[in-house]
Enzyme design. Structure first.
Site, PDB file in Angstrom:
ATOM      1  N   GLU A 257      85.166  70.369  57.115  1.00  0.00           N
ATOM      2  CA  GLU A 257      83.462  70.221  56.938  1.00  0.00           C
ATOM      3  C   GLU A 257      82.961  71.167  58.206  1.00  0.00           C
ATOM      4  OE1 GLU A 257      82.884  68.059  55.061  1.00  0.00           O
ATOM      5  OE2 GLU A 257      84.113  67.047  55.031  1.00  0.00           O
ATOM      6  N   CYS A 296      74.838  69.904  60.458  1.00  0.00           N
ATOM      7  CA  CYS A 296      75.434  71.057  59.342  1.00  0.00           C
ATOM      8  C   CYS A 296      74.743  70.666  58.005  1.00  0.00           C
ATOM      9  CB  CYS A 296      76.954  69.891  59.549  1.00  0.00           C
ATOM     10  SG  CYS A 296      77.078  68.132  59.631  1.00  0.00           S
TER      11      CYS A 296
HETATM   12  P1  NAP Z   1      83.763  76.063  66.457  1.00  0.00           P
HETATM   13  O1  NAP Z   1      83.423  77.469  67.369  1.00  0.00           O
HETATM   14  O2  NAP Z   1      84.302  76.254  65.199  1.00  0.00           O
HETATM   15  O3  NAP Z   1      83.910  74.836  66.732  1.00  0.00           O
HETATM   16  C1  NAP Z   1      84.388  73.387  66.390  1.00  0.00           C
HETATM   17  C2  NAP Z   1      85.160  72.584  66.787  1.00  0.00           C
HETATM   18  O4  NAP Z   1      86.467  73.789  66.878  1.00  0.00           O
HETATM   19  C3  NAP Z   1      85.272  72.631  68.430  1.00  0.00           C
HETATM   20  O5  NAP Z   1      85.835  71.465  68.952  1.00  0.00           O
HETATM   21  C4  NAP Z   1      85.849  73.198  68.741  1.00  0.00           C
HETATM   22  O6  NAP Z   1      86.554  73.573  70.264  1.00  0.00           O
HETATM   23  C5  NAP Z   1      87.247  73.707  67.733  1.00  0.00           C
HETATM   24  N1  NAP Z   1      87.742  75.010  68.878  1.00  0.00           N
HETATM   25  C6  NAP Z   1      88.044  76.107  68.406  1.00  0.00           C
HETATM   26  N2  NAP Z   1      88.456  77.640  67.944  1.00  0.00           N
HETATM   27  C7  NAP Z   1      89.490  76.118  68.382  1.00  0.00           C
HETATM   28  C8  NAP Z   1      91.695  76.764  68.407  1.00  0.00           C
HETATM   29  N3  NAP Z   1      91.359  77.869  68.331  1.00  0.00           N
HETATM   30  N4  NAP Z   1      92.722  76.027  67.719  1.00  0.00           N
HETATM   31  C9  NAP Z   1      91.655  74.225  68.058  1.00  0.00           C
HETATM   32  N5  NAP Z   1      90.343  74.712  68.045  1.00  0.00           N
HETATM   33  C10 NAP Z   1      89.864  75.180  68.187  1.00  0.00           C
HETATM   34  O7  NAP Z   1      82.290  75.340  65.752  1.00  0.00           O
HETATM   35  P2  NAP Z   1      80.914  75.613  66.511  1.00  0.00           P
HETATM   36  O8  NAP Z   1      79.487  76.574  66.729  1.00  0.00           O
HETATM   37  O9  NAP Z   1      81.372  74.863  68.085  1.00  0.00           O
HETATM   38  O10 NAP Z   1      80.114  74.319  65.859  1.00  0.00           O
HETATM   39  C11 NAP Z   1      78.685  74.684  65.049  1.00  0.00           C
HETATM   40  C12 NAP Z   1      79.380  74.627  63.698  1.00  0.00           C
HETATM   41  O11 NAP Z   1      79.872  73.437  62.994  1.00  0.00           O
HETATM   42  C13 NAP Z   1      78.179  75.780  62.500  1.00  0.00           C
HETATM   43  O12 NAP Z   1      78.748  76.004  62.142  1.00  0.00           O
HETATM   44  C14 NAP Z   1      77.961  73.856  61.679  1.00  0.00           C
HETATM   45  O13 NAP Z   1      77.213  74.331  60.658  1.00  0.00           O
HETATM   46  C15 NAP Z   1      79.393  72.844  61.991  1.00  0.00           C
HETATM   47  N6  NAP Z   1      79.606  71.358  61.777  1.00  0.00           N
HETATM   48  C16 NAP Z   1      79.572  71.235  60.771  1.00  0.00           C
HETATM   49  C17 NAP Z   1      80.033  69.920  60.207  1.00  0.00           C
HETATM   50  C18 NAP Z   1      80.519  69.535  59.074  1.00  0.00           C
HETATM   51  O14 NAP Z   1      80.426  68.527  59.111  1.00  0.00           O
HETATM   52  N7  NAP Z   1      80.313  70.330  58.057  1.00  0.00           N
HETATM   53  C19 NAP Z   1      79.325  69.540  61.425  1.00  0.00           C
HETATM   54  C20 NAP Z   1      78.803  69.496  62.185  1.00  0.00           C
HETATM   55  C21 NAP Z   1      79.040  71.000  62.727  1.00  0.00           C
HETATM   56  P3  NAP Z   1      85.799  74.406  71.893  1.00  0.00           P
HETATM   57  O15 NAP Z   1      84.674  73.872  71.455  1.00  0.00           O
HETATM   58  O16 NAP Z   1      86.928  73.379  72.511  1.00  0.00           O
HETATM   59  O17 NAP Z   1      86.104  75.830  71.154  1.00  0.00           O
END
Ligand code: NAP
Length: 684
Positions: A257, A296
């Site tokens: 997602e 999101c």
């Molecule tokens: P992100 O950087 O991709 O992080 C999302 C999750 O992935 C976090 O728990 C992060 O942990 C983890 N993560 C990052 N790198 C990783 C790796 N190498 N290995 C394992 N896990 C890893 O996203 P964000 O910037 O925090 O979140 C915002 C984004 O999420 C926005 O773009 C939004 O659109 C999207 N979002 C989508 C939805 C949906 O339902 N589609 C809902 C909410 C948000 P850490 O925090 O520890 O890095």
């Protein structure tokens, strides 16, 4: 020094090695907690989930797991104020937290209730009816779902630390699969607090839930084909993780997602002065400001008729000007802070990027007032509205997601252009259409549905009760194609199935009956010894069958029924007219007469354990019954579903009415409630 967050590993709380990273309050920048998962035994966690958690959960039936979720939801509801208090640190107002906390807990209630109502009190879920694969009916097929024998690894986004965790946990546990949850670091303290509550409740069996606060270390190196990953976050992280050699090599199920440039489209009919125009303003402002736009599903692209774009921009600017920004704990505040200063800087950068192709028409300034807070210490950001003149020729407005209170007006000329603009998002979670013209609604839905996971049409008739553009609901699917990740979550029982394996099984009907605990045509008919209505829930066996005596259906019966019920449809009352009907040779018995006479043939009238008939399913009239024909019924106990401690269970009977030539006249399932031994003994 602030405390380190706990990791729940092999059912024990452990701290990660080292000092970890400090997590700061979104409101005033003070440290809230430290986070590290260094040194955790990730391979051991997966083994524990598979060997202990999975076995414990799979011993339970779907209904037992549903009861467990309901108890858990009640437990969390009673303790939610503790979570609300901490939630403020994430920048969330009370109403933002309501979506996260109450919204999250309510998904557990919904999965509990849907699971118990729509799934059997059993360990196997049957997917659809059996498929007849042979001429004589001795070889049939059936699709079944059983829980995957691995762990579900949940990687969550920072914006809804509770809801994001619970919307995945509900279906996972209902499926009978243990979870390893990894919340996003910046707000992990809230998820950790909730997991502490869940763990303290003692309601989940050992191994059902583990928590990682921090990175996932080498966990991915130990994944296998029975594990599932459910990821929420950015598209780039999803792509990176999907390319892990283990995910590819073991074909690990991966649900993503991700980001989404969701649109809301204003219909051409919704001109200023109509209720829809005002509803649109309200919806856009709510979506931009609730959770400070860190949703999101938030509206990022405002697709509006060019003729009203100026009025719309002015009205939105006015409404956004009334939004009070500040300390989310202050009840006068409408919009709190972004989750961290880093996030605020990120949104600033994205607005700068968008400004290359769109003009900022409201906000976009660092100079604004905040209520009850220090603008320099918190992660505050002003609601910002942009306007793009040439949206068909501007790629950035369709691809740059500013994950904050930011949205862009995109004017359109004609519905075809509105459709093209919506599609330029290349796959989104949600799209709303505000119109009171249902022809417009249909055209826009048919033109854009393939690009969206959920679409909402708002007009004056449903607005008051509408759950709004940005609210994913546990009953409906959440997810979207393309850029939104291509995944799907929730959607009632659909969401539970993502954690199970569908298998097509083939065999003799008796074998299929034994595996699925549902009687299949061609399986043995058991002589119950007594009338099956004299048996309690426990005494009834799947396959217990009653075959009735035959009964002739006379013209008198048909006329009497027509007179008595008032159903004088010509096919039952007018010989000549009936004969002109391509399906009949003359007057035929009413379908409902056949069903009523069938009940007369199979019912045992005396006081007994059958408590009530609560309906029929799948009723089909297959061969007309002429007057002078005879009918007989076969009634077979098909499926039993015990209803917890209610004193009764649901019994589904396979009913088949045949004529003197053994042709099937009608087939249906009769649904009854039958007393348990204990209840029956207590009322005699
Ligand atoms: P992100 O950087 O991709 O992080 C999302 C999750 O992935 C976090 O728990 C992060 O942990 C983890 N993560 C990052 N790198 C990783 C790796 N190498 N290995 C394992 N896990 C890893 O996203 P964000 O910037 O925090 O979140 C915002 C984004 O999420 C926005 O773009 C939004 O659109 C999207 N979002 C989508 C939805 C949906 O339902 N589609 C809902 C909410 C948000 P850490 O925090 O520890 O890095």
């Amino acid at each position: 020094m602030t405390n380190k967050l706990g990791n729940l590993v092999l059912d024990r709380w452990v701290e990660g090695d080292g000092d970890g990273t400090t997590l700061a309050s979104a409101v005033n920048g003070t440290p809230v907690a430290r986070i590290t998962s260094e040194g955790l035994d990730f391979a051991g966690m997966l083994q524990h989930a598979r060997n202990i958690g999975g076995s414990n959960l799979r011993r339970m039936t779907f209904h037992e797991r549903g009861d467990m979720l309901k108890s858990l939801a009640k437990y969390l509801m009673e303790r939610k104020e503790e979570i609300y208090a901490l939630s403020t640190e994430t920048g969330a107002t009370r109403s933002d937290s309501w979506v996260d906390i109450d919204g999250g807990i309510s998904t557990l209630f919904v999965f509990s209730s849907k699971g118990r109502r729509e799934m059997p009190n059993d360990h196997v879920y049957l997917d659809g009816p059996p498929e007849m694969l042979s001429r004589n009916g001795t070889f049939v097929g059936q699709h079944i779902y059983t829980p995957k024998l691995g762990a579900a690894v949940h990687i969550n986004a920072f914006n809804f630390p509770c809801w994001g965790m619970l919307e995945k946990l509900g279906p996972t546990l209902m499926a009978g699969v243990p979870a390893i949850v990894k919340p996003a670091s910046s707000t992990a303290y809230l998820a950790e607090l909730m997991v502490r509550q869940i763990n303290a409740s003692g309601l989940l069996p050992d191994g059902a839930l583990q928590l990682v606060c921090g990175g996932v270390g080498d966990l991915f190196d130990y994944l296998n084909c029975q594990d599932t990953i459910a990821f929420t976050g950015s598209k780039s992280t999803a792509e990176f993780l999907q390319q892990h050699p283990r995910v590819i090599g073991e074909s690990v199920a991966f649900t993503a997602e991700t980001d989404s440039l969701n649109a809301s489209i204003l219909g051409p009919d919704a001109v200023p002065g109509t209720p829809e125009f005002d509803l649109f303003i309200k919806e856009v402002v709510r979506e931009m400001t609730s959770k400070a736009g860190q949703k999101c599903t938030a509206i990022r692209r405002i697709i509006a008729p060019a003729a009203v774009a100026a009025d719309l921009t002015a009205a939105l600017g006015n409404a956004l000007g009334d939004v009070r920004i500040g300390n989310p704990a202050n009840r006068d505040v409408d919009m709190g802070a972004l989750a961290s200063q880093g996030q605020r800087d990120e949104v600033r950068d994205r607005v700068r990027e968008l400004s290359q192709q769109a003009d900022v028409v409201f906000g976009g300034s660092d100079d604004f007032d905040v209520v009850d807070a220090d603008v320099d210490r918190g992660a505050f950001f002003m609601p910002t509205l942009l306007h793009c003149d040439k949206p068909l020729n501007s790629s950035l407005v369709h691809s740059v997601e500013a994950f904050g209170p930011v949205s862009t007006v995109l004017p359109y000329d004609g519905l075809d252009e509105a459709i093209e603009l919506a599609r330029l998002g290349e796959g989104s979670l949600a799209c709303s259409i505000v119109t009171n013209d249902n022809a417009v609604a249909r055209e826009l839905i048919l033109g854009t549905a393939a690009y969206h996971g959920r679409m909402l049409v708002i007009n004056r008739h449903c607005a008051a009760e509408s759950t709004g553009h940005g609210s994913p609901l546990p009953h409906l699917v959440h997810g979207g194609p393309g850029r939104a990740g291509g995944g799907e979550e929730m959607g009632g029982v659909r969401g539970i199935k993502h954690y199970m394996q569908r298998t097509a099984i083939q065999g003799d009907p008796q074998t299929i009956t034994a595996i699925g605990n549902r009687w299949t045509h061609g399986a043995d008919e058991i002589d119950p010894g007594v009338h099956p209505f004299r048996k309690t829930f426990e005494q009834l066996a799947i396959g217990d069958t009653l075959r009735s005596e035959p009964r002739e259906v006379t013209l008198d019966d048909i006329e009497h029924f027509a007179e008595f019920t008032g159903d004088k449809f010509y096919a039952h009352t007018d010989e000549e007219a009936a004969a002109k009907n391509p399906f009949f040779e003359g007057r035929v018995a009413h379908g409902y007469l056949i069903v009523s006479l069938a009940a007369g043939l199979f019912v045992e009238p005396a006081f007994g354990p059958v408590l009530a008939n609560y309906g029929v399913d799948d009723l089909r009239f297959l061969t007309p019954l002429n007057h002078g024909d005879t009918m007989a019924v076969r009634l077979t106990c098909k499926q039993k579903t015990l209803r917890g401690d209610s004193g009764y269970g649901e019994v589904r009977w396979d009913a088949e009415v045949t004529n003197q030539d053994d042709e099937v006249v009608a087939s249906y399932d009769v649904l009854t409630m039958v007393a348990t031994d204990e209840h029956w003994a207590s009322v005699q």
